[in-house]
Design an enzyme around this catalytic site. Structure first.
Site, PDB file in Angstrom:
ATOM      1  N   GLU A  38       0.839  -1.208   0.000  1.00  0.00           N
ATOM      2  CA  GLU A  38       0.000   0.000   0.000  1.00  0.00           C
ATOM      3  C   GLU A  38       0.868   1.250   0.000  1.00  0.00           C
ATOM      4  O   GLU A  38       0.583   2.219  -0.699  1.00  0.00           O
ATOM      5  CB  GLU A  38      -0.897   0.031   1.235  1.00  0.00           C
ATOM      6  CG  GLU A  38      -1.966  -1.028   1.271  1.00  0.00           C
ATOM      7  CD  GLU A  38      -2.789  -0.932   2.534  1.00  0.00           C
ATOM      8  OE1 GLU A  38      -3.930  -0.448   2.438  1.00  0.00           O
ATOM      9  OE2 GLU A  38      -2.283  -1.336   3.614  1.00  0.00           O
ATOM     10  N   LYS A 116     -11.662   4.631   1.589  1.00  0.00           N
ATOM     11  CA  LYS A 116     -10.570   3.815   1.060  1.00  0.00           C
ATOM     12  C   LYS A 116     -11.202   2.682   0.240  1.00  0.00           C
ATOM     13  O   LYS A 116     -11.317   1.546   0.709  1.00  0.00           O
ATOM     14  CB  LYS A 116      -9.704   3.281   2.205  1.00  0.00           C
ATOM     15  CG  LYS A 116      -8.421   2.617   1.759  1.00  0.00           C
ATOM     16  CD  LYS A 116      -7.560   2.253   2.976  1.00  0.00           C
ATOM     17  CE  LYS A 116      -6.276   1.570   2.554  1.00  0.00           C
ATOM     18  NZ  LYS A 116      -5.463   1.198   3.716  1.00  0.00           N
TER      19      LYS A 116
END
Length: 137
Positions: A38, A116
Protein backbone atom coordinates in the site's frame (compact mmCIF):
# COMPACT_ATOMS: atom_id res chain seq x y z
CA UNK A 1 -28.15 9.62 4.00
CA UNK A 2 -24.42 10.23 3.92
CA UNK A 3 -22.13 9.72 6.88
CA UNK A 4 -21.75 13.51 7.14
CA UNK A 5 -25.49 13.99 7.50
CA UNK A 6 -25.86 11.22 10.08
CA UNK A 7 -23.54 12.97 12.53
CA UNK A 8 -26.18 15.56 13.43
CA UNK A 9 -25.91 19.30 13.98
CA UNK A 10 -23.39 21.32 15.96
CA UNK A 11 -24.79 24.14 18.10
CA UNK A 12 -23.25 27.50 18.89
CA UNK A 13 -23.07 29.00 22.41
CA UNK A 14 -26.65 30.30 22.05
CA UNK A 15 -27.97 26.88 21.08
CA UNK A 16 -28.43 27.73 17.38
CA UNK A 17 -27.55 25.17 14.73
CA UNK A 18 -24.35 26.18 12.96
CA UNK A 19 -24.15 26.33 9.18
CA UNK A 20 -22.07 23.81 7.24
CA UNK A 21 -19.69 24.11 4.34
CA UNK A 22 -19.40 20.65 2.81
CA UNK A 23 -16.79 19.29 0.40
CA UNK A 24 -17.65 15.86 -1.00
CA UNK A 25 -15.55 13.53 -3.08
CA UNK A 26 -12.15 15.21 -2.79
CA UNK A 27 -9.83 12.61 -4.33
CA UNK A 28 -6.12 11.89 -4.42
CA UNK A 29 -3.70 9.00 -4.49
CA UNK A 30 -2.05 8.38 -1.14
CA UNK A 31 0.45 5.88 0.22
CA UNK A 32 -1.29 5.13 3.51
CA UNK A 33 -1.80 1.69 4.96
CA UNK A 34 -0.38 -1.05 7.12
CA UNK A 35 0.93 -3.18 4.24
CA UNK A 36 4.22 -2.42 2.48
CA UNK A 37 2.50 -2.74 -0.91
CA UNK A 38 0.00 0.00 0.00
CA UNK A 39 2.80 2.37 0.85
CA UNK A 40 4.89 1.49 -2.20
CA UNK A 41 2.17 1.49 -4.85
CA UNK A 42 -0.33 3.97 -3.44
CA UNK A 43 -4.08 3.82 -3.90
CA UNK A 44 -7.01 6.19 -4.31
CA UNK A 45 -8.54 7.86 -1.30
CA UNK A 46 -11.60 10.10 -1.19
CA UNK A 47 -12.62 12.58 1.42
CA UNK A 48 -15.81 14.30 2.54
CA UNK A 49 -15.55 17.19 4.98
CA UNK A 50 -18.18 19.31 6.72
CA UNK A 51 -17.12 22.51 8.44
CA UNK A 52 -19.50 23.78 11.13
CA UNK A 53 -19.46 27.57 11.44
CA UNK A 54 -21.69 30.65 11.52
CA UNK A 55 -21.83 32.13 8.00
CA UNK A 56 -24.24 35.00 8.74
CA UNK A 57 -21.52 37.66 8.84
CA UNK A 58 -20.11 36.49 5.50
CA UNK A 59 -23.57 36.45 3.94
CA UNK A 60 -24.51 39.91 5.24
CA UNK A 61 -21.32 41.50 3.93
CA UNK A 62 -20.69 39.22 0.93
CA UNK A 63 -17.22 38.90 2.46
CA UNK A 64 -14.91 35.95 1.84
CA UNK A 65 -12.74 36.93 4.80
CA UNK A 66 -15.71 36.28 7.11
CA UNK A 67 -15.95 32.63 6.11
CA UNK A 68 -13.66 29.81 4.95
CA UNK A 69 -12.11 29.69 1.48
CA UNK A 70 -13.06 26.13 0.60
CA UNK A 71 -10.83 26.07 -2.50
CA UNK A 72 -7.75 26.69 -0.38
CA UNK A 73 -8.98 24.19 2.20
CA UNK A 74 -9.36 21.54 -0.51
CA UNK A 75 -5.74 22.08 -1.54
CA UNK A 76 -4.60 21.75 2.09
CA UNK A 77 -6.54 18.51 2.49
CA UNK A 78 -5.14 17.00 -0.72
CA UNK A 79 -1.65 17.84 0.55
CA UNK A 80 -2.40 15.70 3.62
CA UNK A 81 -3.86 12.87 1.51
CA UNK A 82 -0.80 12.82 -0.75
CA UNK A 83 1.67 13.63 2.02
CA UNK A 84 3.50 11.68 4.70
CA UNK A 85 2.18 8.11 4.80
CA UNK A 86 0.51 6.78 7.92
CA UNK A 87 -0.54 3.26 8.79
CA UNK A 88 -4.08 3.90 10.02
CA UNK A 89 -7.12 5.66 8.60
CA UNK A 90 -7.70 6.94 12.12
CA UNK A 91 -4.39 8.82 12.00
CA UNK A 92 -5.09 10.16 8.52
CA UNK A 93 -8.58 11.36 9.50
CA UNK A 94 -7.18 13.05 12.60
CA UNK A 95 -4.59 14.93 10.53
CA UNK A 96 -7.25 15.99 8.05
CA UNK A 97 -9.46 17.29 10.86
CA UNK A 98 -6.55 19.20 12.42
CA UNK A 99 -5.77 20.75 9.04
CA UNK A 100 -9.36 21.87 8.58
CA UNK A 101 -9.65 23.34 12.08
CA UNK A 102 -6.37 25.19 11.60
CA UNK A 103 -7.77 26.93 8.51
CA UNK A 104 -9.92 29.34 10.57
CA UNK A 105 -10.90 30.02 14.18
CA UNK A 106 -14.44 30.47 12.82
CA UNK A 107 -14.73 26.69 12.43
CA UNK A 108 -16.32 25.28 15.59
CA UNK A 109 -16.22 21.64 14.49
CA UNK A 110 -15.35 19.49 11.50
CA UNK A 111 -16.66 16.14 10.33
CA UNK A 112 -14.30 14.06 8.20
CA UNK A 113 -15.13 10.95 6.20
CA UNK A 114 -12.14 9.13 4.69
CA UNK A 115 -12.96 6.62 1.96
CA UNK A 116 -10.57 3.81 1.06
CA UNK A 117 -12.39 2.03 -1.78
CA UNK A 118 -9.48 -0.23 -2.74
CA UNK A 119 -8.47 -1.38 0.73
CA UNK A 120 -6.77 -4.79 0.67
CA UNK A 121 -9.74 -6.79 1.95
CA UNK A 122 -10.13 -10.35 0.63
CA UNK A 123 -13.91 -10.13 0.12
CA UNK A 124 -16.13 -8.09 -2.20
CA UNK A 125 -16.98 -4.67 -0.75
CA UNK A 126 -17.88 -1.18 -1.94
CA UNK A 127 -15.90 1.06 0.37
CA UNK A 128 -14.23 1.44 3.73
CA UNK A 129 -15.19 4.66 5.51
CA UNK A 130 -13.90 6.18 8.70
CA UNK A 131 -16.02 9.01 10.11
CA UNK A 132 -14.80 11.39 12.81
CA UNK A 133 -15.93 14.68 14.33
CA UNK A 134 -13.47 17.00 15.99
CA UNK A 135 -14.39 20.20 17.81
CA UNK A 136 -12.37 23.23 18.64
CA UNK A 137 -11.08 23.04 22.23
Amino acid sequence: MSALDAAGPVLDAQGRVLDRIVLRGVRAVGHHGVLDAERAQGQPFALDVALHLDTREAAAGDDLTATVHYGELAQDLVAVLTGEPVALLETLAGRLAETALARSPRIAAVDVVVHKPQAPIPVLFDDVELVIRRTRP
